[in-house]
Design a protein around this motif. Sequence first.
Motif, mmCIF file in Angstrom:
data_model
loop_
_atom_site.group_PDB
_atom_site.id
_atom_site.type_symbol
_atom_site.label_atom_id
_atom_site.label_comp_id
_atom_site.label_asym_id
_atom_site.label_seq_id
_atom_site.Cartn_x
_atom_site.Cartn_y
_atom_site.Cartn_z
ATOM 1 N N ASN A 102 22.371 -1.012 49.234
ATOM 2 C CA ASN A 102 21.178 -0.689 50.044
ATOM 3 C C ASN A 102 20.043 -1.680 49.838
ATOM 4 O O ASN A 102 18.880 -1.334 49.889
ATOM 5 C CB ASN A 102 20.694 0.720 49.685
ATOM 6 N N GLY A 103 20.336 -2.887 49.543
ATOM 7 C CA GLY A 103 19.297 -3.913 49.390
ATOM 8 C C GLY A 103 19.012 -4.223 47.920
ATOM 9 O O GLY A 103 19.368 -3.457 47.034
ATOM 10 N N THR A 104 18.354 -5.355 47.720
ATOM 11 C CA THR A 104 18.146 -5.835 46.350
ATOM 12 C C THR A 104 16.684 -5.746 45.908
ATOM 13 O O THR A 104 16.285 -6.408 44.953
ATOM 14 C CB THR A 104 18.621 -7.285 46.234
ATOM 15 N N SER A 123 24.953 -9.718 52.481
ATOM 16 C CA SER A 123 23.908 -8.700 52.334
ATOM 17 C C SER A 123 24.136 -7.714 51.192
ATOM 18 O O SER A 123 23.203 -7.114 50.686
ATOM 19 C CB SER A 123 23.799 -7.920 53.649
#
Length: 518
Positions: A102-104, A123
């Motif tokens: 879910n993103g960094t 991603s």
Amino acid sequence: MIDQFNMRDHFVSLCNLVNQTRLDGVLVQSGELIANMTGGRIALIYLLDATGRNLVLSGGYAQGFSTWAPGSRIHPLQGGGRSPVCPLTQVAFTGKNLCLDNGTAGYDMSPVISALDGVNCPSHVAVLPLARANADFLGVAVVLSDGAIAPWLDRSVARQILRAVAAAIETRQVVAGQENEKAMLAKSLARAEGDRMSLRQRETGRLSKRLIGRSRPMQALREKVAHLADKTGPVMILGEDGVGKEKVARAMHEHSVHSASAFVYANCASLPIDVFAPELFGHKRGAIKGVASARQGLLRKAGNGVVYLDGIDRLCGPGQEMLLRLLETRQYRPLGSDRDLPLAARIIVSARSDLSARAQEGTFLPGLYYRLREMAITVPSLDECREDIGDIVQAVLNGIEREEKRHLKLHPAAFAFLSQRPFPGDRRELEGLTRLAASNAKDGTMLTAEHFQAVDAQSEPENVSTPGILPLPEALAMFEQDLITRALAQTDGNRTTAAEMLGVPKRTLADKCKKYGL
Ligand SMILES: Nc1ncnc2c1ncn2[C@@H]1O[C@H](COP(=O)(O)OP(=O)(O)OP(=O)(O)O)[C@@H](O)[C@H]1O
């Protein structure tokens, strides 16, 4: 579905992994296996370095690249409480998977981004711990994917594959470490062997300067000297007069680890025991009648060097027994002392070659002979090493050049002459002859056969014409005439005194003088 679909591929990749013989091959294969297992596009492997404080980017795999070797980069593991958090550090400390589907946000992705070297960053990111067999932290695998990674990580096969990857890496690391150690050991062994060889060459070089000669017997002699030099125990050097026994003894001492200690010489020839014993052992004050002061013996003077007993074959019987006792007990007592002292020096003795026969016939103490022959060296005579004559002469000439600044060269004809000439006095005779011949030669000239022949001519006894066999009355008359002439010469012609000297009556002498016209 994933497991069924990819099982065969996983199996093939696992076989490939196990078959890798090099660490970099294992890392590429591991990357491929992890990427395939997680549906990732890129997999990077970071391993803990020897300090345990850094992760090093050690290998990787990127789909579509046949080989891909990301440059090795070092990432220090960061202390806690930092923001943004380094995902590699977090996994290193927690030992748990970190899946960033879910993103960094909140994570410092620079250790990963910098590894990509311009390759487009997918991603989804997951950081997976790799552990050693003993559960210690080994490193991390970073997976970069265009799709969610979490579902793949839930499979039991994922854990198994990560374990297999870690085991393969650990095995290769151990083998690489062992090979590295082996290579370093081989290197240091080669260095030590090189040092040993050059030391040996230097030492043998030093020995060849002392014990001159390139002949086989001399080479063998030098090898034996080098071999016995650092052993302990007495050495017996056998050889005829002048072959170089003392020279061998000195060379052996210089070649030994005790070369800094003294080399003490003693000539045993015909010494009675009451001279030999105090000389060797020393004595206390008043122990010897007429000698006021105490005296240190040769054994004490030598320390842990050498006492060289020259001519042991001529040592008196009691002296031989005393020496045997010294060698057996390795202790001695100075005269007048009540204390035994330990024998520290090495005893080297010299004897003529016939000592074995002497021991057998009982004119030399057999026990001493058997003790001494345990380490015996026989010095070859010059006759056995005739090819060394040139080198020995040259060494003498070099010495003259050093000491007297006179430059002389040996003429080939002189060498031919010397090669034929007998040397009953062995190397000592050759050395002396060369010195005498050189003393008659001018600086900068050649030493010719004539120079040597001139020395020989001078040393020959004057030609005495020995009469052949004469009839006995004639020979007796010649003898009588010679005797009377000498008696008259000694008494200034006084016949009375001469007759007394010859033990004949005055009248008989007068008749004989008349007969011989004296
Ligand atoms: N290998 C050699 N090369 C050159 N010179 C030598 C060699 N061996 C002996 N000599 C020379 O020969 C001479 C006699 O040597 P050394 O005194 O060692 O003989 P030795 O056998 O001990 O004699 P001795 O039996 O009379 O005691 C010395 O002057 C020595 O320099």
